[in-house]
Write a protein that holds these residues in place. Structure first.
Motif, mmCIF file in Angstrom:
data_model
loop_
_atom_site.group_PDB
_atom_site.id
_atom_site.type_symbol
_atom_site.label_atom_id
_atom_site.label_comp_id
_atom_site.label_asym_id
_atom_site.label_seq_id
_atom_site.Cartn_x
_atom_site.Cartn_y
_atom_site.Cartn_z
ATOM 1 N N ARG A 300 3.334 -8.369 8.957
ATOM 2 C CA ARG A 300 3.138 -7.577 7.733
ATOM 3 C C ARG A 300 4.470 -6.989 7.310
ATOM 4 O O ARG A 300 5.311 -6.650 8.157
ATOM 5 N N ARG A 353 3.112 -4.137 -2.547
ATOM 6 C CA ARG A 353 1.713 -3.827 -2.292
ATOM 7 C C ARG A 353 0.933 -3.589 -3.580
ATOM 8 O O ARG A 353 -0.265 -3.855 -3.654
ATOM 9 N N ASN A 358 -2.791 -7.468 0.065
ATOM 10 C CA ASN A 358 -2.333 -6.854 1.305
ATOM 11 C C ASN A 358 -0.846 -7.165 1.473
ATOM 12 O O ASN A 358 -0.251 -7.851 0.646
ATOM 13 N N ASP A 360 0.331 -8.746 4.174
ATOM 14 C CA ASP A 360 0.490 -9.835 5.142
ATOM 15 C C ASP A 360 1.580 -10.793 4.678
ATOM 16 O O ASP A 360 1.694 -11.098 3.484
#
Length: 514
Positions: A300, A353, A358, A360
């Motif tokens: 992430r 974001r 997300n 990821d």
């Protein structure tokens, strides 16, 4: 005695309750007072830094009680430099929080923000170990409130972990203070510097235990391996502006190590010999390696940035652990760089974001404002990885130069260079997934395009990148200043005499400052 020295502590301490009591339900008023307060702090911090730049040491005695019995605040080159860095960072973080709407997603953001500043600035200015503990607790309480701002189960879990781990540090801090007071009868840092020198070789057990406990406490604050476990989840789950402000909090631990272990327990002190090179330097090298390996392994973006903070603190502490004027000067230059670079990357992660499901590191449709966001990420990644032309490259060169000729020079050079290569690969991998591979992923049919982030959000991030550029352009002047800071730290007699022998006055700079 100058009263300006207490202003960085008093101003946020007064603003926070005022915001709660008088503007609790008026976010616009809160924003005005919060921004005005930070701008005022910048003006005050700039004046303090200018006043101490010639080697002058400023002293403020609360209630006009002289040390070691009274509470004192002390301003020298190091403390005022850190205060100025903190409030400049706070301005850009606050601009981002307001423009992105983060400050309105929960209650009391601006009041907690001011209390956080109070704790950080107080920790930099205090001349007393007990009040260093007090300010640590103030910033811990405020930072917990900021961490769970806007709620969420994951954020709450990370916040509880953060608090519990730091409470362990607080407990160890109290034990250390008790041991120091039992051995010396004082907790004033200047007075301690004199009294520790008087301890005989056969009475060193208590003070050695206290010195070890203190370095453990400061290592927790600085996220030094193996005491770093709290940082990745805590910083990754915190709201972006909060995580950006937290970029300075690990530096509080580094500051405390520099202050205590150059003045109270210097490297040449027989009572605590071996603490600096036997334990601190290897732990710093491992922190650097683990942090940059975490950058490569992160799945992430927010955790990638959090691990880069651990790696950058490893770099700082490698230079500090040398405990030489050259090493401390290099560490201080790198502290400024890593604070600005880390904060910018956390804010850039929030820009990403804002238009992704997300964070990821998997290919997803392009983010809104992808070109500008990608450019900022590129600059931030270059800075944190230590590539030319930004200040990270110069900072690493200074650290390598400081290590030249030391016993562990080969290990330091190898780990610094290899970890730099690993971080380059990690940031390149993240950037290619986020911005390059995203072009091959189509948005779901019927999906509503995410709005482009606010202009002022880009201004805030761009301001931090611009400061990194300025840190590079004026590297010569900045390094000359940090060299002067280091020289003052390794000649603590003016500091000690100002606090203990001539209370209430400004000391004159020594001839070495010229």
């Amino acid at each position: 005695m100058t009263h300006w020295l207490i202003a960085p502590v008093i101003l946020p301490a007064m603003l926070a309750p005022f915001i709660i009591l008088a503007a609790r339900y008026h976010i616009g008023i809160q924003r005005v007072f919060s921004i005005t307060g930070v701008l005022t702090l910048i003006a005050i911090a700039g004046g303090l830094a200018w006043n101490t730049s010639d080697g002058t040491i400023m002293l403020y005695q609360l209630g006009d009680w002289a040390a070691p019995f009274g509470i004192v605040l002390v301003g020298d080159r190091l403390s005022t430099m850190m205060v100025l860095l903190t409030v400049v960072l706070a301005l850009f973080v606050l601009i981002y929080a307001i423009s992105s709407g983060w400050d309105g997603r929960g209650r009391h953001f601006h009041a907690l923000f001011q209390f956080q500043l109070m704790g950080i600035l107080g920790a930099f200015l205090t001349g007393d170990l007990f009040n260093l503990f007090v300010f640590f607790e103030v910033l811990l309480i405020a930072s917990y409130g900021l961490m769970i701002h806007s709620g969420g189960t994951t954020r709450l879990r990370a916040g509880v972990q953060y608090v519990l781990f730091n409470l362990i540090g607080s407990t160890l801090f109290l034990f250390a203070l008790g041991a120091i007071y039992a051995e010396t009868g004082t907790l004033n840092m200047a007075d301690l510097a004199n009294r520790v020198q008087l301890i005989t070789p056969d009475e060193t057990v208590g003070i050695r235990v206290a010195a070890v406990l203190l370095i453990l406490v400061f290592a927790i604050k600085a996220a030094l391996v193996p005491l770093h476990f709290w940082l990745p989840s805590s910083y990754a789950e915190a709201p972006a502006p909060v995580a950006a402000l937290f970029a300075i909090m690990t530096k509080v631990g580094a500051y405390a190590i520099i202050r205590v272990y150059t003045m109270i327990f210097p490297p040449d002190l027989a009572v605590t010999s071996g603490l600096h090179d036997v334990w601190l330097l290897p732990a710093a090298l491992i922190s650097l390696a683990i942090g940059m390996t975490g950058v490569l392994a992160a799945k992430r973006l927010d955790r990638l940035v959090a691990f880069s903070i651990i790696g950058s603190m490893g770099m700082v502490l490698v230079s500090i652990a040398l405990f030489s004027p050259v090493g401390i000067a290099a560490a201080l230059y790198y502290i400024v760089h890593s604070t600005l670079a880390g904060a910018a990357l956390f804010l850039i992660a929030d820009l990403v974001r804002s238009s992704r499901a997300n964070l990821d590191l998997t290919p997803q449709p392009p983010v809104a404002g992808a070109t500008l966001t990608a450019g900022l990420f590129f600059a931030g990644a270059i800075a944190m990885a230590g590539l030319p032309p930004l200040s990270g490259f110069l900072g690493k060169l200074l650290v390598l130069d400081a290590a030249y000729g030391t016993d562990l020079m080969v290990w330091i050079w190898v780990i610094v260079l290899v970890s730099s290569l690993i971080s380059i690969v990690g940031f390149a991998r993240a950037g290619s997934i986020l911005f390059w591979k995203a072009k091959s992923v189509a948005a779901p049919e019927g999906a509503i395009p995410a709005p482009v982030p606010a202009t002022m959000s880009y201004v805030a991030v761009g301001g931090l990148i611009a400061l990194l550029a300025a840190h590079t352009i004026f590297a010569g002047q900045v390094h000359s200043y940090t060299t002067a800071v280091a020289a003052q730290l390794f000649d603590p007699e003016p500091y000690i005499s100002t606090v203990v022998d001539t209370p209430g006055k400004l000391s004159k700079p020594s001839t070495e400052d010229h």
